[in-house]
Scaffold this motif. Structure first.
Motif, PDB file in Angstrom:
ATOM      1  N   VAL A  53      -0.333   3.934  -2.403  1.00  0.00           N
ATOM      2  CA  VAL A  53      -1.768   4.183  -2.406  1.00  0.00           C
ATOM      3  C   VAL A  53      -2.069   5.421  -1.556  1.00  0.00           C
ATOM      4  O   VAL A  53      -1.510   5.588  -0.473  1.00  0.00           O
ATOM      5  CB  VAL A  53      -2.527   2.942  -1.864  1.00  0.00           C
ATOM      6  N   ARG A  81     -10.594   1.341   0.903  1.00  0.00           N
ATOM      7  CA  ARG A  81     -10.355  -0.107   0.911  1.00  0.00           C
ATOM      8  C   ARG A  81     -10.651  -0.695   2.294  1.00  0.00           C
ATOM      9  O   ARG A  81     -11.209  -1.785   2.413  1.00  0.00           O
ATOM     10  CB  ARG A  81      -8.905  -0.411   0.508  1.00  0.00           C
ATOM     11  N   TYR A 116       0.809  -1.223   0.000  1.00  0.00           N
ATOM     12  CA  TYR A 116       0.000   0.000   0.000  1.00  0.00           C
ATOM     13  C   TYR A 116       0.844   1.276   0.000  1.00  0.00           C
ATOM     14  O   TYR A 116       0.308   2.368   0.147  1.00  0.00           O
ATOM     15  CB  TYR A 116      -0.941   0.000   1.208  1.00  0.00           C
ATOM     16  N   ILE A 124      -3.437  -2.228   6.111  1.00  0.00           N
ATOM     17  CA  ILE A 124      -3.777  -0.820   5.845  1.00  0.00           C
ATOM     18  C   ILE A 124      -3.430   0.033   7.057  1.00  0.00           C
ATOM     19  O   ILE A 124      -2.843   1.118   6.927  1.00  0.00           O
ATOM     20  CB  ILE A 124      -5.262  -0.683   5.460  1.00  0.00           C
ATOM     21  N   GLU A 153       0.228   0.668   7.317  1.00  0.00           N
ATOM     22  CA  GLU A 153       0.654   1.704   6.370  1.00  0.00           C
ATOM     23  C   GLU A 153       0.270   3.090   6.878  1.00  0.00           C
ATOM     24  O   GLU A 153       1.070   4.024   6.832  1.00  0.00           O
ATOM     25  CB  GLU A 153       0.051   1.457   4.984  1.00  0.00           C
ATOM     26  N   LEU A 208      -6.832   4.233   0.822  1.00  0.00           N
ATOM     27  CA  LEU A 208      -6.665   3.281   1.924  1.00  0.00           C
ATOM     28  C   LEU A 208      -7.917   3.244   2.794  1.00  0.00           C
ATOM     29  O   LEU A 208      -8.377   2.166   3.193  1.00  0.00           O
ATOM     30  CB  LEU A 208      -5.439   3.635   2.767  1.00  0.00           C
ATOM     31  N   THR A 228      -6.206  -7.645   5.616  1.00  0.00           N
ATOM     32  CA  THR A 228      -6.096  -6.432   4.802  1.00  0.00           C
ATOM     33  C   THR A 228      -6.193  -5.191   5.682  1.00  0.00           C
ATOM     34  O   THR A 228      -5.430  -4.239   5.525  1.00  0.00           O
ATOM     35  CB  THR A 228      -7.187  -6.408   3.719  1.00  0.00           C
TER      36      THR A 228
END
Length: 124
Positions: free
Chosen positions: A9, A17, A6, A47, A50, A14, A43
């Motif tokens: 992104v 998602r 990510y 995220i 990140e 983010l 996931t």
């Protein structure tokens, strides 16, 4: 260490998602697809890692989901934003605990109970 999938992104993407995976998880209460639920959880963890790497303001971007119409989105966002927005996250958890949504109400109540015993249990 490998670069996050990510890394390139945007914060907005983010958050979107994260929201999508929460909605997918919500659907698993009907379908019983534990693999999809677990995949969504993984996931979400990636995220949040990140966003955490990008700093507190990036992680606070999840706060927009605290007022989402879906209780699963609110629950997951509250747990993940707690380290950078304690009051807002706690209020969201309290509202969910009182809401009567079977799974999310129970999960929010258990989280609040755990926070009483271990105030920093969500600080990750």
């Amino acid at each position: 260490m490998t670069e996050s999938p990510y890394a390139s992104v945007s914060v907005g993407e983010l958050v979107k998602r994260f929201e999508e995976t929460c909605l997918e998880q919500y659907d698993t209460y009907v379908t019983g697809d534990i693999n999809l639920y677990n995949s969504g959880y993984d996931t979400q963890v990636d995220i949040v890692k990140e966003l955490t790497f990008r700093g507190p303001d990036a992680r606070r971007s999840l706060m927009v989901l605290l007022t989402h119409e879906n209780p699963q989105v609110r629950l997951r966002a509250a747990k993940r934003v707690y380290p950078v927005a304690r009051e807002e996250a706690r209020r969201c958890l309290e509202d969910l605990a009182a809401s009567g949504w079977p799974d999310q109400s129970l999960a929010a109540g258990m989280t609040l109970s755990r926070l009483e015993d271990v105030p920093d249990c969500l600080d990750h």
